[in-house]
Write a protein that holds these residues in place. Structure first.
Motif, mmCIF file in Angstrom:
data_model
loop_
_atom_site.group_PDB
_atom_site.id
_atom_site.type_symbol
_atom_site.label_atom_id
_atom_site.label_comp_id
_atom_site.label_asym_id
_atom_site.label_seq_id
_atom_site.Cartn_x
_atom_site.Cartn_y
_atom_site.Cartn_z
ATOM 1 N N LYS A 78 0.838 -1.198 0.000
ATOM 2 C CA LYS A 78 0.000 0.000 0.000
ATOM 3 C C LYS A 78 0.870 1.244 0.000
ATOM 4 N N GLU A 79 0.306 2.303 -0.574
ATOM 5 C CA GLU A 79 0.982 3.603 -0.626
ATOM 6 C C GLU A 79 0.144 4.632 0.122
ATOM 7 N N GLU A 80 0.817 5.447 0.876
ATOM 8 C CA GLU A 80 0.144 6.497 1.649
ATOM 9 C C GLU A 80 0.827 7.823 1.376
ATOM 10 N N ASP A 81 0.054 8.753 0.831
ATOM 11 C CA ASP A 81 0.584 10.089 0.541
ATOM 12 C C ASP A 81 0.444 10.971 1.779
ATOM 13 N N LYS A 82 1.509 11.648 2.116
ATOM 14 C CA LYS A 82 1.471 12.582 3.232
ATOM 15 C C LYS A 82 1.010 13.952 2.735
ATOM 16 N N PRO A 83 0.397 14.756 3.608
ATOM 17 C CA PRO A 83 -0.021 16.099 3.196
ATOM 18 C C PRO A 83 1.169 16.934 2.727
ATOM 19 N N VAL A 84 0.927 17.737 1.693
ATOM 20 C CA VAL A 84 1.987 18.614 1.191
ATOM 21 C C VAL A 84 2.280 19.724 2.189
ATOM 22 N N LEU A 85 1.215 20.288 2.765
ATOM 23 C CA LEU A 85 1.360 21.387 3.725
ATOM 24 C C LEU A 85 0.362 21.194 4.853
ATOM 25 N N TYR A 86 0.629 21.888 5.945
ATOM 26 C CA TYR A 86 -0.307 21.973 7.061
ATOM 27 C C TYR A 86 -0.608 23.456 7.309
ATOM 28 N N ILE A 87 -1.862 23.738 7.634
ATOM 29 C CA ILE A 87 -2.284 25.109 7.943
ATOM 30 C C ILE A 87 -2.747 25.141 9.390
ATOM 31 N N TYR A 88 -2.059 25.945 10.212
ATOM 32 C CA TYR A 88 -2.485 26.113 11.600
ATOM 33 C C TYR A 88 -3.468 27.275 11.681
ATOM 34 N N ASN A 89 -4.717 26.966 11.981
ATOM 35 C CA ASN A 89 -5.776 27.971 12.069
ATOM 36 C C ASN A 89 -5.756 28.603 13.456
ATOM 37 N N VAL A 90 -5.453 29.890 13.520
ATOM 38 C CA VAL A 90 -5.354 30.585 14.807
ATOM 39 C C VAL A 90 -6.717 30.677 15.481
ATOM 40 N N VAL A 91 -7.782 30.778 14.702
ATOM 41 C CA VAL A 91 -9.120 30.952 15.271
ATOM 42 C C VAL A 91 -9.583 29.670 15.953
ATOM 43 N N THR A 92 -9.489 28.548 15.256
ATOM 44 C CA THR A 92 -9.939 27.272 15.813
ATOM 45 C C THR A 92 -8.838 26.507 16.526
ATOM 46 N N GLN A 93 -7.571 26.959 16.357
ATOM 47 C CA GLN A 93 -6.405 26.292 16.940
ATOM 48 C C GLN A 93 -6.318 24.833 16.490
ATOM 49 N N GLU A 94 -6.613 24.614 15.212
ATOM 50 C CA GLU A 94 -6.529 23.293 14.606
ATOM 51 C C GLU A 94 -5.505 23.290 13.485
ATOM 52 N N VAL A 96 -4.822 21.963 9.871
ATOM 53 C CA VAL A 96 -5.556 21.458 8.722
ATOM 54 C C VAL A 96 -4.561 20.920 7.696
ATOM 55 N N PRO A 97 -4.654 19.644 7.300
ATOM 56 C CA PRO A 97 -3.754 19.114 6.266
ATOM 57 C C PRO A 97 -4.227 19.484 4.867
ATOM 58 N N ILE A 98 -3.292 19.787 3.987
ATOM 59 C CA ILE A 98 -3.587 20.106 2.595
ATOM 60 C C ILE A 98 -3.010 18.988 1.738
ATOM 61 N N GLU A 99 -3.900 18.186 1.159
ATOM 62 C CA GLU A 99 -3.467 17.064 0.335
ATOM 63 C C GLU A 99 -3.123 17.551 -1.072
ATOM 64 N N GLY A 100 -2.322 16.751 -1.763
ATOM 65 C CA GLY A 100 -1.966 17.068 -3.136
ATOM 66 C C GLY A 100 -0.576 16.553 -3.465
ATOM 67 N N SER A 101 -0.137 16.894 -4.658
ATOM 68 C CA SER A 101 1.193 16.485 -5.105
ATOM 69 C C SER A 101 2.195 17.607 -4.861
ATOM 70 N N ILE A 102 3.453 17.298 -5.137
ATOM 71 C CA ILE A 102 4.500 18.296 -4.926
ATOM 72 C C ILE A 102 4.344 19.481 -5.868
ATOM 73 N N SER A 103 3.576 19.305 -6.952
ATOM 74 C CA SER A 103 3.367 20.408 -7.892
ATOM 75 C C SER A 103 2.577 21.548 -7.268
ATOM 76 N N LEU A 104 1.912 21.286 -6.141
ATOM 77 C CA LEU A 104 1.165 22.353 -5.468
ATOM 78 C C LEU A 104 2.085 23.481 -5.033
ATOM 79 N N LEU A 105 3.342 23.174 -4.723
ATOM 80 C CA LEU A 105 4.274 24.203 -4.276
ATOM 81 C C LEU A 105 4.636 25.170 -5.397
ATOM 82 N N ALA A 106 4.357 24.793 -6.643
ATOM 83 C CA ALA A 106 4.657 25.683 -7.767
ATOM 84 C C ALA A 106 3.498 26.611 -8.088
ATOM 85 N N THR A 107 2.378 26.465 -7.401
ATOM 86 C CA THR A 107 1.213 27.312 -7.649
ATOM 87 C C THR A 107 1.281 28.571 -6.791
ATOM 88 N N LYS A 108 0.365 29.489 -7.059
ATOM 89 C CA LYS A 108 0.343 30.757 -6.336
ATOM 90 C C LYS A 108 -0.342 30.602 -4.983
#
Length: 406
Positions: A78-94, A96-108
């Protein structure tokens, strides 16, 4: 004890002891079949052993789970993809994982904001991103411009003094929202549009009904903070999204019904991509919402002497509203009245002015901070001459406290 391992069409026998763990058997299978397993920042490959339809855990012992001689165990990679980025929400203090490929880092950064808005329900004009080092990220730049690594955690900051207000919006608590509304008229109007957007996304009916009574429309764009009204070139395209689009994206049927009952103009309200709420519901596969909006779109508005299809009725209403909004401009003969900012107002420009999006808390103190209670030990001249241990009823009437002036 001999067992059989089924792997990709092959079935091989293995001699093992009954007290071996599943982890030890996985190592034997990996070496026998030369299976390349890896684990890095992007993801990992691992083995799973399945017996009688259940996945065996690494710490289990074969004898304890009832595996006997000549049993067959299935092995899969089995293959498991890890989140590309994590977003720490200051309001909810959670986090949030952002799924996707490494190409996401080339976007705006603007595209990342669109993805985060769909997850957290906050309009993208109320927050900004910061790198792990604390640098503010601007929409026009790419993620690679900030030298981010896979798995990095970005911080989501909101406008100063808005943390408590947005918390009330996320909870649907009308009293918290009312308490932390701004004293500035322009900011107050913007906050109400934001509150309606968040309430529509999460389905808070009570908060939605209160804001609609305040005169905010479901087909009115959220827009930007008044401090950024002069920065049109750097605005995110999604600032033209309306609360009805948020309800359609989240599949909030009750909120959509409330919006349509309040004004049918929201049925033809377009988002930045030119899609009406019905198209948005179809895109996100909200079947109940699609059925309701289709019924309303193809309904008929009846009058005593004639009837109109809903689409024609909406076009007539839109034409009437445009005519009414055009009257003040002709009355004052001043095209500059469309700008709401005035001399002396705060204007924030990316990279030039000090940011006001650091999530600082806003605390409303009750009463006057300079108010001091009177000193109860102060006495009148009559009291000073008398003995405090022998106070009669007549002397008690003469006692007066020094109160602060009104």
């Amino acid at each position: 004890m001999k067992i059989f391992i089924a792997f990709e069409g092959f079935c091989e026998s293995f001699d093992i002891s009954s007290d071996q763990t599943v982890q030890a058997i996985k190592l034997m299978i990996k070496d026998y079949f030369n299976i390349p397993l890896s684990e890095d920042k992007q993801g990992r490959q691992y083995l799973d052993l399945i017996y009688a339809g259940a996945i065996l855990k690494d710490s289990w012992i074969l004898a304890d789970v009832g595996i006997s001689v000549s049993s067959t165990i299935k092995c899969v990679v089995k293959e498991e993809d890890k989140p590309v980025l994590y977003i720490y929400n200051v309001v909810t203090q959670e986090k949030v994982p952002i799924e996707g490929s490494i190409s996401l880092l080339a976007t705006k950064v603007s595209l990342l904001k669109t993805l985060v808005t769909l997850k957290c329900g906050l309009p993208n004009s109320v927050y900004c991103f910061r790198t792990p080092e604390g640098r503010e990220m601007y929409d026009c730049n790419t993620l690679n411009d900030y030298q981010l690594d896979i798995g990095s955690t970005l911080r989501l900051d909101v406008w100063d003094g808005w943390k408590e207000f947005l918390t009330g919006c996320l909870l649907g608590n009308k009293h918290i929202v009312q308490r932390f509304l701004s004293d500035e008229d322009s900011v107050l109007k913007y906050q109400k549009r934001v509150a309606l957007y968040v309430a529509a996304f999460f389905g808070h009916l009570e908060l939605t009904a209160w804001i609609l009574k305040q005169g905010v429309s479901s087909y009115e764009a959220v827009g930007v903070h008044p401090y950024r009204e002069w920065c049109q070139e750097t605005h995110h395209p999604d600032i033209t999204k309306c609360p009805v689009h948020a309800a359609a994206e989240a599949g909030q049927l009750i909120i959509l019904k409330a919006f349509v009952n309040y004004s049918v103009l929201c049925l033809q309200c377009q988002n930045p991509e030119g899609k009406i709420p019905l198209n948005v519901c179809i895109k996100h596969k909200h079947k109940d919402c699609v059925q309701y909006l289709v019924t309303k779109m193809w309904s008929v508005v009846s009058y005593p002497n004639f009837s109109l299809p809903m689409k024609i009725y909406i076009k007539l209403k839109q034409w009437l509203l445009r005519a009414q909004n055009h009257i003040p401009t002709l009355k004052w003969f001043n095209q500059a009245t469309v700008f709401r900012t005035r001399v002396g107002d705060t204007v924030i420009v990316d990279g030039f002015t000090k940011t006001k999006m650091t999530s600082k808390a806003r605390i409303k103190a009750a009463g006057n901070k300079n108010y001091k209670l009177p000193n109860l030990t102060d006495q009148t001249p009559h009291e000073k001459n008398s003995c405090p241990l022998t106070v009669t009823k007549e002397n008690q009437k003469l006692i007066k406290l020094k109160l602060p002036p009104l």
